[in-house]
Design an enzyme around this catalytic site. Structure first.
Site, mmCIF file in Angstrom:
data_model
loop_
_atom_site.group_PDB
_atom_site.id
_atom_site.type_symbol
_atom_site.label_atom_id
_atom_site.label_comp_id
_atom_site.label_asym_id
_atom_site.label_seq_id
_atom_site.Cartn_x
_atom_site.Cartn_y
_atom_site.Cartn_z
ATOM 1 N N CYS A 120 0.859 -1.187 0.000
ATOM 2 C CA CYS A 120 0.000 0.000 0.000
ATOM 3 C C CYS A 120 0.890 1.229 0.000
ATOM 4 C CB CYS A 120 -0.896 0.004 1.237
ATOM 5 S SG CYS A 120 -2.149 1.300 1.174
ATOM 6 N N CYS A 122 0.209 4.222 1.542
ATOM 7 C CA CYS A 122 0.032 5.206 2.626
ATOM 8 C C CYS A 122 1.225 5.282 3.582
ATOM 9 C CB CYS A 122 -1.257 4.960 3.390
ATOM 10 S SG CYS A 122 -1.342 3.386 4.239
ATOM 11 N N CYS A 130 -3.516 6.319 0.270
ATOM 12 C CA CYS A 130 -3.119 4.992 -0.209
ATOM 13 C C CYS A 130 -2.808 4.965 -1.700
ATOM 14 C CB CYS A 130 -4.206 3.977 0.137
ATOM 15 S SG CYS A 130 -4.505 3.878 1.920
ATOM 16 N N LYS A 199 -12.354 -4.420 2.432
ATOM 17 C CA LYS A 199 -11.735 -3.586 3.467
ATOM 18 C C LYS A 199 -12.585 -2.337 3.647
ATOM 19 C CE LYS A 199 -7.628 -0.998 4.711
ATOM 20 N NZ LYS A 199 -6.216 -0.722 4.444
ATOM 21 N N ARG A 209 -2.745 3.792 12.692
ATOM 22 C CA ARG A 209 -2.195 4.957 11.992
ATOM 23 C C ARG A 209 -1.089 5.614 12.806
ATOM 24 N NH1 ARG A 209 -7.930 6.521 9.091
ATOM 25 N NH2 ARG A 209 -7.960 4.561 7.957
ATOM 26 N N ARG A 221 -10.359 8.118 4.091
ATOM 27 C CA ARG A 221 -10.193 7.065 3.088
ATOM 28 C C ARG A 221 -11.522 6.571 2.515
ATOM 29 N NH1 ARG A 221 -4.906 6.724 4.034
ATOM 30 N NH2 ARG A 221 -3.976 5.844 5.926
ATOM 31 N N LYS A 252 -11.891 -7.183 6.475
ATOM 32 C CA LYS A 252 -11.233 -6.337 7.468
ATOM 33 C C LYS A 252 -12.045 -5.109 7.749
ATOM 34 C CE LYS A 252 -7.179 -3.482 7.918
ATOM 35 N NZ LYS A 252 -6.126 -2.823 7.217
ATOM 36 N N SER A 278 -6.170 -3.065 14.686
ATOM 37 C CA SER A 278 -5.567 -2.372 15.824
ATOM 38 C C SER A 278 -6.580 -1.913 16.869
ATOM 39 C CB SER A 278 -4.755 -1.178 15.325
ATOM 40 O OG SER A 278 -5.559 -0.316 14.540
HETATM 41 C C1 PBG Z 1 -2.802 0.405 5.013
HETATM 42 C C2 PBG Z 1 -3.348 -0.418 6.103
HETATM 43 C C3 PBG Z 1 -4.121 -0.024 7.204
HETATM 44 C C4 PBG Z 1 -4.306 -1.166 7.985
HETATM 45 C C5 PBG Z 1 -3.668 -2.204 7.324
HETATM 46 N N1 PBG Z 1 -3.109 -1.734 6.166
HETATM 47 C C6 PBG Z 1 -4.596 1.305 7.609
HETATM 48 C C7 PBG Z 1 -5.621 2.007 6.835
HETATM 49 O O1 PBG Z 1 -6.103 1.535 5.807
HETATM 50 O O2 PBG Z 1 -5.936 3.119 7.234
HETATM 51 C C8 PBG Z 1 -5.026 -1.217 9.305
HETATM 52 C C9 PBG Z 1 -4.560 -2.294 10.248
HETATM 53 C C10 PBG Z 1 -5.003 -2.123 11.660
HETATM 54 O O3 PBG Z 1 -5.750 -1.199 12.030
HETATM 55 O O4 PBG Z 1 -4.562 -2.954 12.473
HETATM 56 N N2 PBG Z 1 -3.680 0.863 4.064
#
Ligand code: PBG
Length: 328
Positions: A120, A122, A130, A199, A209, A221, A252, A278
């Site tokens: 990705c 980002c 991203c 996602k 983040r 996003r 996810k 997270s």
């Molecule tokens: C990158 C990405 C993210 C997560 C995994 N890959 C963050 C987002 O999309 O903002 C989140 C993982 C987590 O919160 O544990 N794009």
């Protein structure tokens, strides 16, 4: 009583019998441990919003992954925190970037470890989005199609370093096909793609983040990640990713999206991954640190529910702790 009592409790009372008729089993073999890697040496920077998780440098990452592997976790998923970020995510496609170096070190130390990499932009863009940006009549937007070639180059850099699986998490349209083509063109047709297919634009990513130092500098996003309110659309996302060549499809976050997980597993019968993100981790940690819930029990329960809903693989920050408990 006058009516027959159907006795479901018969199979619940004896612990051994209860174990035998259990429909769902959590096993360490299905777990993937996400790890964050940054520049430097001997680094071990705690992530405040994710107690127990750190940003590692390549050397300490190898130690940390070794501990997880020793606990029985077969796979890691790497996120890079580069020292240089720019508008084009240049550091993300460099063959000697932070992720390729981490992958090489891990594969050298532990050839049997399954090394997956997050693909990705980002983490590598100074604006935190991203994809690469473009101006559309005075409005700054993510340029879907120009992002695809960057994703392809990043996946190739990771796979050439030895990544066993590449995992695109950007949510651009057409990225699985673009990555598949880029890999195949470099004699990397054997490298599987685990796509973050469904996602969602979730607030449960908040702590991540901070961990990856990747919050968008403006906006959010929702222009590329899925609307929380949509379920049917997840099936369309997954269908396209499968058609484009995804080998494993991911849902996810996990805990609040068990319905999606169930529908995806039932509809596609593909290997399905779920990412306990997270925020899900942080909430369990926070409540248990207050003594309001039992951490281990809630952890196991949340992961068992994710399995029951249809996940084959589970990405979780609890991976090594769960593995310790269930294999222990
Ligand atoms: C990158 C990405 C993210 C997560 C995994 N890959 C963050 C987002 O999309 O903002 C989140 C993982 C987590 O919160 O544990 N794009």
């Amino acid at each position: 009583m006058g009516f027959p009592i159907h006795r479901l409790r018969r199979l619940r009372e004896h612990p051994g019998l209860r174990e035998m008729v259990a429909e769902t089993r959590l096993s360490a073999q299905d777990l993937v441990m996400p790890l964050f890697v940054r520049e430097g040496h001997g680094e071990r920077r705690p992530i405040a919003s994710m107690p127990g998780q750190c940003q590692w440098s390549v050397d300490t990452l190898v130690e940390r992954a070794g501990e997880a592997a020793a606990a029985g976790v077969p796979a890691v998923l790497l996120f890079g925190i580069p020292s240089h970020k720019d508008a084009a995510a240049t550091s993300g496609t460099a063959p000697d970037g932070i992720i390729p170096r981490a992958v090489r070190a891990l594969k050298e130390a532990m050839p049997n470890l399954v090394v997956m990499t997050d693909v990705c932009l980002c983490e590598y863009t100074d604006h935190g989005h991203c994809g690469v940006l473009t101006d559309r009549g005075g409005e700054t937007v993510v340029d879907n199609d120009r992002t695809l070639s960057v994703l392809g180059a990043m996946a190739v850099a990771h796979a050439q370093a030895g990544a066993d699986v590449v995992a695109p998490s950007d949510m651009m349209d057409g990225r699985v096909a673009a990555i598949r083509r880029a890999l195949d063109a470099e004699a990397l047709s054997h490298v599987p793609i685990m796509s973050y297919a469904a996602k969602y634009a979730s607030s449960f990513y908040g702590p991540f983040r901070d961990a990856a130092e990747s919050p968008p500098k403006f906006g959010d996003r929702r222009g590329y990640q899925m609307d929380v309110r949509n379920g049917d659309e997840a099936l369309r996302e997954v269908a396209l990713d499968v058609e484009e060549g995804a080998d494993i499809v991911m849902v996810k976050p996990a805990g609040s999206y068990l319905d999606i997980l169930w529908r995806v597993k039932q509809a596609f019968r593909m290997p399905v991954a779920a990412y306990q993100v997270s925020g899900e981790y942080a909430m369990i940690k926070a409540a248990s640190s207050q003594g309001w819930v039992n951490e281990d029990q809630v952890m196991i329960e949340s992961l068992t529910a994710i399995r029951r809903a249809g996940a084959d693989l589970i990405v979780t920050y609890f991976a090594d702790r769960v593995a310790d408990i269930i294999e222990g």
